[in-house]
Design an enzyme around this catalytic site. Structure first.
Site, PDB file in Angstrom:
ATOM      1  N   SER A 184     -10.639  -0.192   3.808  1.00 27.56           N
ATOM      2  CA  SER A 184      -9.841  -0.425   5.018  1.00 27.56           C
ATOM      3  C   SER A 184      -9.323   0.907   5.537  1.00 27.56           C
ATOM      4  O   SER A 184      -8.720   1.673   4.787  1.00 27.56           O
ATOM      5  CB  SER A 184      -8.634  -1.302   4.708  1.00 27.56           C
ATOM      6  OG  SER A 184      -9.070  -2.504   4.137  1.00 27.56           O
ATOM      7  N   ARG A 198       0.841  -1.218   0.000  1.00 24.22           N
ATOM      8  CA  ARG A 198       0.000   0.000   0.000  1.00 24.22           C
ATOM      9  C   ARG A 198       0.872   1.264   0.000  1.00 24.22           C
ATOM     10  O   ARG A 198       0.603   2.235   0.717  1.00 24.22           O
ATOM     11  CB  ARG A 198      -0.921   0.028   1.227  1.00 24.22           C
ATOM     12  CG  ARG A 198      -1.793  -1.179   1.399  1.00 24.22           C
ATOM     13  CD  ARG A 198      -2.941  -1.230   0.403  1.00 24.22           C
ATOM     14  NE  ARG A 198      -3.830  -2.325   0.746  1.00 24.22           N
ATOM     15  CZ  ARG A 198      -3.715  -3.572   0.289  1.00 24.22           C
ATOM     16  NH1 ARG A 198      -2.755  -3.877  -0.582  1.00 24.22           N
ATOM     17  NH2 ARG A 198      -4.557  -4.509   0.661  1.00 24.22           N
ATOM     18  N   GLU A 247      -4.742   4.295   6.498  1.00 28.98           N
ATOM     19  CA  GLU A 247      -4.521   4.119   5.058  1.00 28.98           C
ATOM     20  C   GLU A 247      -5.019   5.288   4.203  1.00 28.98           C
ATOM     21  O   GLU A 247      -4.322   5.716   3.287  1.00 28.98           O
ATOM     22  CB  GLU A 247      -5.183   2.805   4.597  1.00 28.98           C
ATOM     23  CG  GLU A 247      -4.831   2.450   3.173  1.00 28.98           C
ATOM     24  CD  GLU A 247      -5.440   1.143   2.714  1.00 28.98           C
ATOM     25  OE1 GLU A 247      -5.053   0.095   3.240  1.00 28.98           O
ATOM     26  OE2 GLU A 247      -6.295   1.182   1.821  1.00 28.98           O
TER      27      GLU A 247
HETATM   28  P1  FAD Z   1      -8.801   9.318  -4.326  1.00 29.92           P
HETATM   29  O1  FAD Z   1      -9.373   8.865  -3.052  1.00 29.92           O
HETATM   30  O2  FAD Z   1      -9.535  10.341  -5.103  1.00 29.92           O
HETATM   31  O3  FAD Z   1      -7.314   9.823  -4.087  1.00 29.92           O
HETATM   32  C1  FAD Z   1      -6.410   9.048  -3.322  1.00 29.92           C
HETATM   33  C2  FAD Z   1      -5.047   9.761  -3.309  1.00 29.92           C
HETATM   34  O4  FAD Z   1      -4.495   9.764  -4.607  1.00 29.92           O
HETATM   35  C3  FAD Z   1      -5.142  11.231  -2.898  1.00 29.92           C
HETATM   36  O5  FAD Z   1      -3.983  11.542  -2.169  1.00 29.92           O
HETATM   37  C4  FAD Z   1      -5.167  11.978  -4.229  1.00 29.92           C
HETATM   38  O6  FAD Z   1      -4.639  13.284  -4.101  1.00 29.92           O
HETATM   39  C5  FAD Z   1      -4.266  11.101  -5.084  1.00 29.92           C
HETATM   40  N1  FAD Z   1      -4.600  11.068  -6.522  1.00 29.92           N
HETATM   41  C6  FAD Z   1      -5.765  10.690  -7.080  1.00 29.92           C
HETATM   42  N2  FAD Z   1      -5.655  10.695  -8.423  1.00 29.92           N
HETATM   43  C7  FAD Z   1      -4.394  11.107  -8.696  1.00 29.92           C
HETATM   44  C8  FAD Z   1      -3.669  11.324  -9.921  1.00 29.92           C
HETATM   45  N3  FAD Z   1      -4.210  11.110 -11.123  1.00 29.92           N
HETATM   46  N4  FAD Z   1      -2.388  11.763  -9.841  1.00 29.92           N
HETATM   47  C9  FAD Z   1      -1.813  11.985  -8.628  1.00 29.92           C
HETATM   48  N5  FAD Z   1      -2.444  11.797  -7.457  1.00 29.92           N
HETATM   49  C10 FAD Z   1      -3.712  11.349  -7.502  1.00 29.92           C
HETATM   50  N6  FAD Z   1      -7.801  -0.141  -1.906  1.00 29.92           N
HETATM   51  C11 FAD Z   1      -7.009  -1.212  -2.140  1.00 29.92           C
HETATM   52  O7  FAD Z   1      -5.797  -1.085  -2.311  1.00 29.92           O
HETATM   53  N7  FAD Z   1      -7.534  -2.481  -2.190  1.00 29.92           N
HETATM   54  C12 FAD Z   1      -8.849  -2.710  -2.031  1.00 29.92           C
HETATM   55  O8  FAD Z   1      -9.285  -3.853  -2.095  1.00 29.92           O
HETATM   56  C13 FAD Z   1      -9.712  -1.588  -1.765  1.00 29.92           C
HETATM   57  N8  FAD Z   1     -11.022  -1.780  -1.538  1.00 29.92           N
HETATM   58  C14 FAD Z   1     -11.822  -0.708  -1.248  1.00 29.92           C
HETATM   59  C15 FAD Z   1     -13.176  -0.935  -1.015  1.00 29.92           C
HETATM   60  C16 FAD Z   1     -14.027   0.130  -0.723  1.00 29.92           C
HETATM   61  C17 FAD Z   1     -15.486  -0.124  -0.449  1.00 29.92           C
HETATM   62  C18 FAD Z   1     -13.514   1.449  -0.686  1.00 29.92           C
HETATM   63  C19 FAD Z   1     -14.418   2.608  -0.418  1.00 29.92           C
HETATM   64  C20 FAD Z   1     -12.162   1.682  -0.924  1.00 29.92           C
HETATM   65  C21 FAD Z   1     -11.300   0.602  -1.210  1.00 29.92           C
HETATM   66  N9  FAD Z   1      -9.923   0.782  -1.442  1.00 29.92           N
HETATM   67  C22 FAD Z   1      -9.124  -0.297  -1.716  1.00 29.92           C
HETATM   68  C23 FAD Z   1      -9.336   2.127  -1.388  1.00 29.92           C
HETATM   69  C24 FAD Z   1      -9.459   2.941  -2.716  1.00 29.92           C
HETATM   70  O9  FAD Z   1     -10.573   2.518  -3.445  1.00 29.92           O
HETATM   71  C25 FAD Z   1      -8.206   2.811  -3.575  1.00 29.92           C
HETATM   72  O10 FAD Z   1      -7.073   3.237  -2.889  1.00 29.92           O
HETATM   73  C26 FAD Z   1      -8.335   3.623  -4.886  1.00 29.92           C
HETATM   74  O11 FAD Z   1      -7.218   3.391  -5.703  1.00 29.92           O
HETATM   75  C27 FAD Z   1      -8.476   5.123  -4.649  1.00 29.92           C
HETATM   76  O12 FAD Z   1      -8.814   5.713  -5.909  1.00 29.92           O
HETATM   77  P2  FAD Z   1      -9.533   7.107  -6.004  1.00 29.92           P
HETATM   78  O13 FAD Z   1      -9.572   7.477  -7.448  1.00 29.92           O
HETATM   79  O14 FAD Z   1     -10.827   7.081  -5.311  1.00 29.92           O
HETATM   80  O15 FAD Z   1      -8.495   8.041  -5.258  1.00 29.92           O
HETATM   81  P1  NAP Z   2      -9.775 -11.205   4.667  1.00 25.07           P
HETATM   82  O1  NAP Z   2      -9.878 -12.108   3.487  1.00 25.07           O
HETATM   83  O2  NAP Z   2     -10.773 -11.303   5.762  1.00 25.07           O
HETATM   84  O3  NAP Z   2      -8.322 -11.320   5.289  1.00 25.07           O
HETATM   85  C1  NAP Z   2      -7.977 -10.550   6.446  1.00 25.07           C
HETATM   86  C2  NAP Z   2      -6.579 -10.030   6.243  1.00 25.07           C
HETATM   87  O4  NAP Z   2      -5.693 -11.126   6.224  1.00 25.07           O
HETATM   88  C3  NAP Z   2      -6.465  -9.304   4.938  1.00 25.07           C
HETATM   89  O5  NAP Z   2      -6.341  -7.957   5.238  1.00 25.07           O
HETATM   90  C4  NAP Z   2      -5.266  -9.898   4.239  1.00 25.07           C
HETATM   91  O6  NAP Z   2      -4.179  -8.991   4.115  1.00 25.07           O
HETATM   92  C5  NAP Z   2      -4.780 -10.991   5.156  1.00 25.07           C
HETATM   93  N1  NAP Z   2      -4.695 -12.272   4.419  1.00 25.07           N
HETATM   94  C6  NAP Z   2      -5.715 -13.104   4.112  1.00 25.07           C
HETATM   95  N2  NAP Z   2      -5.236 -14.195   3.470  1.00 25.07           N
HETATM   96  C7  NAP Z   2      -3.899 -14.037   3.384  1.00 25.07           C
HETATM   97  C8  NAP Z   2      -2.846 -14.804   2.831  1.00 25.07           C
HETATM   98  N3  NAP Z   2      -3.089 -15.997   2.265  1.00 25.07           N
HETATM   99  N4  NAP Z   2      -1.589 -14.336   2.912  1.00 25.07           N
HETATM  100  C9  NAP Z   2      -1.333 -13.153   3.470  1.00 25.07           C
HETATM  101  N5  NAP Z   2      -2.293 -12.369   4.006  1.00 25.07           N
HETATM  102  C10 NAP Z   2      -3.556 -12.807   3.977  1.00 25.07           C
HETATM  103  O7  NAP Z   2      -9.736  -9.672   4.148  1.00 25.07           O
HETATM  104  P2  NAP Z   2     -10.884  -8.748   3.586  1.00 25.07           P
HETATM  105  O8  NAP Z   2     -11.025  -7.581   4.453  1.00 25.07           O
HETATM  106  O9  NAP Z   2     -12.101  -9.546   3.230  1.00 25.07           O
HETATM  107  O10 NAP Z   2     -10.230  -8.217   2.240  1.00 25.07           O
HETATM  108  C11 NAP Z   2      -9.941  -9.094   1.188  1.00 25.07           C
HETATM  109  C12 NAP Z   2      -8.869  -8.488   0.303  1.00 25.07           C
HETATM  110  O11 NAP Z   2      -9.321  -7.239  -0.227  1.00 25.07           O
HETATM  111  C13 NAP Z   2      -7.577  -8.198   1.061  1.00 25.07           C
HETATM  112  O12 NAP Z   2      -6.491  -8.446   0.219  1.00 25.07           O
HETATM  113  C14 NAP Z   2      -7.686  -6.723   1.386  1.00 25.07           C
HETATM  114  O13 NAP Z   2      -6.431  -6.090   1.466  1.00 25.07           O
HETATM  115  C15 NAP Z   2      -8.486  -6.181   0.191  1.00 25.07           C
HETATM  116  N6  NAP Z   2      -9.297  -5.021   0.607  1.00 25.07           N
HETATM  117  C16 NAP Z   2      -8.654  -3.838   0.761  1.00 25.07           C
HETATM  118  C17 NAP Z   2      -9.367  -2.708   1.126  1.00 25.07           C
HETATM  119  C18 NAP Z   2      -8.686  -1.371   1.236  1.00 25.07           C
HETATM  120  O14 NAP Z   2      -9.354  -0.363   1.362  1.00 25.07           O
HETATM  121  N7  NAP Z   2      -7.377  -1.320   1.199  1.00 25.07           N
HETATM  122  C19 NAP Z   2     -10.731  -2.794   1.358  1.00 25.07           C
HETATM  123  C20 NAP Z   2     -11.340  -4.027   1.224  1.00 25.07           C
HETATM  124  C21 NAP Z   2     -10.612  -5.143   0.840  1.00 25.07           C
HETATM  125  P3  NAP Z   2      -3.968  -7.963   2.885  1.00 25.07           P
HETATM  126  O15 NAP Z   2      -4.894  -6.842   3.190  1.00 25.07           O
HETATM  127  O16 NAP Z   2      -2.542  -7.578   3.073  1.00 25.07           O
HETATM  128  O17 NAP Z   2      -4.245  -8.626   1.616  1.00 25.07           O
END
Ligand code: FAD
Ligand code: NAP
Length: 339
Positions: A239, A166, A335
């Site tokens: 998250s 991340r 995050e």
């Molecule tokens: P924004 O929220 O609009 O911006 C995020 C940051 O990026 C800000 O600092 C902004 O200034 C900057 N930014 C945006 N666009 C640009 C650009 N073109 N150039 C430079 N800077 C820029 N994230 C995960 O990694 N894995 C997941 O599984 C995941 N699941 C999610 C589920 C839900 C329900 C929600 C609400 C969020 C989730 N996220 C997840 C977080 C998020 O969706 C991601 O990080 C996504 O990439 C953010 O994109 P955005 O366009 O909404 O960015």
């Molecule tokens: P989950 O499957 O309930 O798992 C809980 C946590 O354990 C996750 O955060 C994941 O870490 C870790 N994990 C599970 N299996 C693993 C493996 N085999 N090896 C290493 N780490 C493991 O998680 P969840 O909340 O439902 O999310 C599922 C996936 O979607 C995850 O990868 C999560 O990161 C991603 N997600 C991200 C966001 C966001 O906003 N960043 C939101 C929703 C979902 P990791 O997170 O490091 O993968």
């Protein structure tokens, strides 16, 4: 058409927490020319520029005294293609999930585990988005960014981006790089990643023994929809905390006291703890304080029941951080990007 700049615009529709703050100025960039106009506007008036995509990784804690520029550029093109791979370029404003679906429809795999992540293509490199064992870096070719200080464009290779968990170089040089377009290296020969979480099990339950990338995408969408709140219904930014990486000795101590701890040893000797498990054990799951709360199915997700301010959500996050630190000796890093 030139850039349309509006004054005093509510950002409520532009952040998935649904926090109601306003932007001093607001505009949508559809082209590179719009971006350059916005930069010139901000420079002339000596105001900051805040670039946003889908607002799904933002926590807005106050009115934004800046020009908020929402990336709305569109376009997907093939840069290179042979019988096994393709390099695809997408504009920063392309919505992420429809882009993933489009690639799958074209027979290209690699993005299926990243299905249903909200936001835009341009924000994906910011935190090297990841889910179900795949990260953006695994399918990344390069990107083109604009240096806001010099106005020059620069190509970033995989190594230049310094992607981590991340994390990327862009997260550490806030406000310097504006990502214009991203190139992905995708494959016509599917190499699936099914060993993470419940993906394989879900496919087997559906009787799918030889899954295609489209099957994997559908399974992941179903799993996510059951567990994660839909921001259109309940405000959230996914998250709220990163999963902490801790020294093996600390993980062992926690396991001694809590044999059920969810922990994943890493190649570098550290151990990744599931932040959601720590928060749940500390008793925060489903808890609500006014309109700010912890989701009842996934304690890693903070939610806005309607009227929470960014400050309310931030206070709740800080209380959780302090409690987890006191109980487990573990620091949770937020995050979303705070403004
Ligand atoms: P924004 O929220 O609009 O911006 C995020 C940051 O990026 C800000 O600092 C902004 O200034 C900057 N930014 C945006 N666009 C640009 C650009 N073109 N150039 C430079 N800077 C820029 N994230 C995960 O990694 N894995 C997941 O599984 C995941 N699941 C999610 C589920 C839900 C329900 C929600 C609400 C969020 C989730 N996220 C997840 C977080 C998020 O969706 C991601 O990080 C996504 O990439 C953010 O994109 P955005 O366009 O909404 O960015
Ligand atoms: P989950 O499957 O309930 O798992 C809980 C946590 O354990 C996750 O955060 C994941 O870490 C870790 N994990 C599970 N299996 C693993 C493996 N085999 N090896 C290493 N780490 C493991 O998680 P969840 O909340 O439902 O999310 C599922 C996936 O979607 C995850 O990868 C999560 O990161 C991603 N997600 C991200 C966001 C966001 O906003 N960043 C939101 C929703 C979902 P990791 O997170 O490091 O993968």
């Amino acid at each position: 058409m030139s850039l349309q700049i509006q004054a005093n615009v509510s950002l409520k529709p532009f952040n998935t927490f649904g926090v109601d703050v306003s932007a001093r100025w607001f505009a949508e960039a559809h082209t590179d020319a719009h971006i350059r106009e916005a930069l010139a506007y901000a420079k002339e008036r000596d105001v900051k520029l805040l670039v946003i995509g889908g607002g799904s990784n933002l926590l807005l804690t106050r009115d934004v005294e800046a020009l908020v520029l929402r990336m709305a550029s569109r376009g997907i093109r093939i840069i290179h293609e042979d019988c096994s791979t393709a390099v695809i370029e997408a504009e920063a404003g392309e919505p992420w999930h429809p882009f993933v679906q489009e690639m799958l429809a074209r027979g290209l795999s690699g993005l299926e585990n990243l299905s249903l992540i909200p936001g835009t293509v341009g924000a994906a490199p910011m935190q090297n988005i990841g889910a179900y064992g795949v990260e953006l870096k695994d399918v990344f070719d390069s990107l083109i960014a604009l240096d806001r200080q010099t106005g020059q464009t620069q190509v970033f290779s995989l190594a230049d981006c310094a992607f981590g968990y991340r994390d990327s170089v862009f997260k550490h040089q806030t406000g310097r790089w504006l990502i214009l377009r991203v190139r992905f290296r995708l494959s016509y020969a599917a190499e699936l990643h099914l060993d993470y979480g419940p993906v394989r099990q879900r496919l087997l339950e559906q009787g799918i023994k030889e899954p295609t990338p489209i099957h994997v995408s559908r399974a992941i969408c179903a799993i996510r929809s059951e567990k994660l709140p839909d921001p259109a219904v309940l405000g959230n930014a996914g998250s709220f905390f990163k999963n902490p990486l801790v020294p093996a000795e600390l993980a062992a101590r926690i396991r001694e006291a809590h044999p059920g701890v969810v922990a994943f040893p890493q190649a570098d000797g550290q151990v990744k703890l599931a932040a959601g498990w720590l928060i749940e054990q500390a008793g925060w799951k489903g808890l609500r304080d006014g309109d700010a709360g912890v989701h009842d199915l996934q304690s890693l997700v903070l939610v806005n029941y309607g009227g929470a301010s960014g400050g309310d959500l931030l206070n709740l996050a800080k209380r959780i951080q302090a409690d987890v630190r006191e109980r487990f000796g573990v620091s949770l890093e937020m995050e979303p990007n705070l403004y």
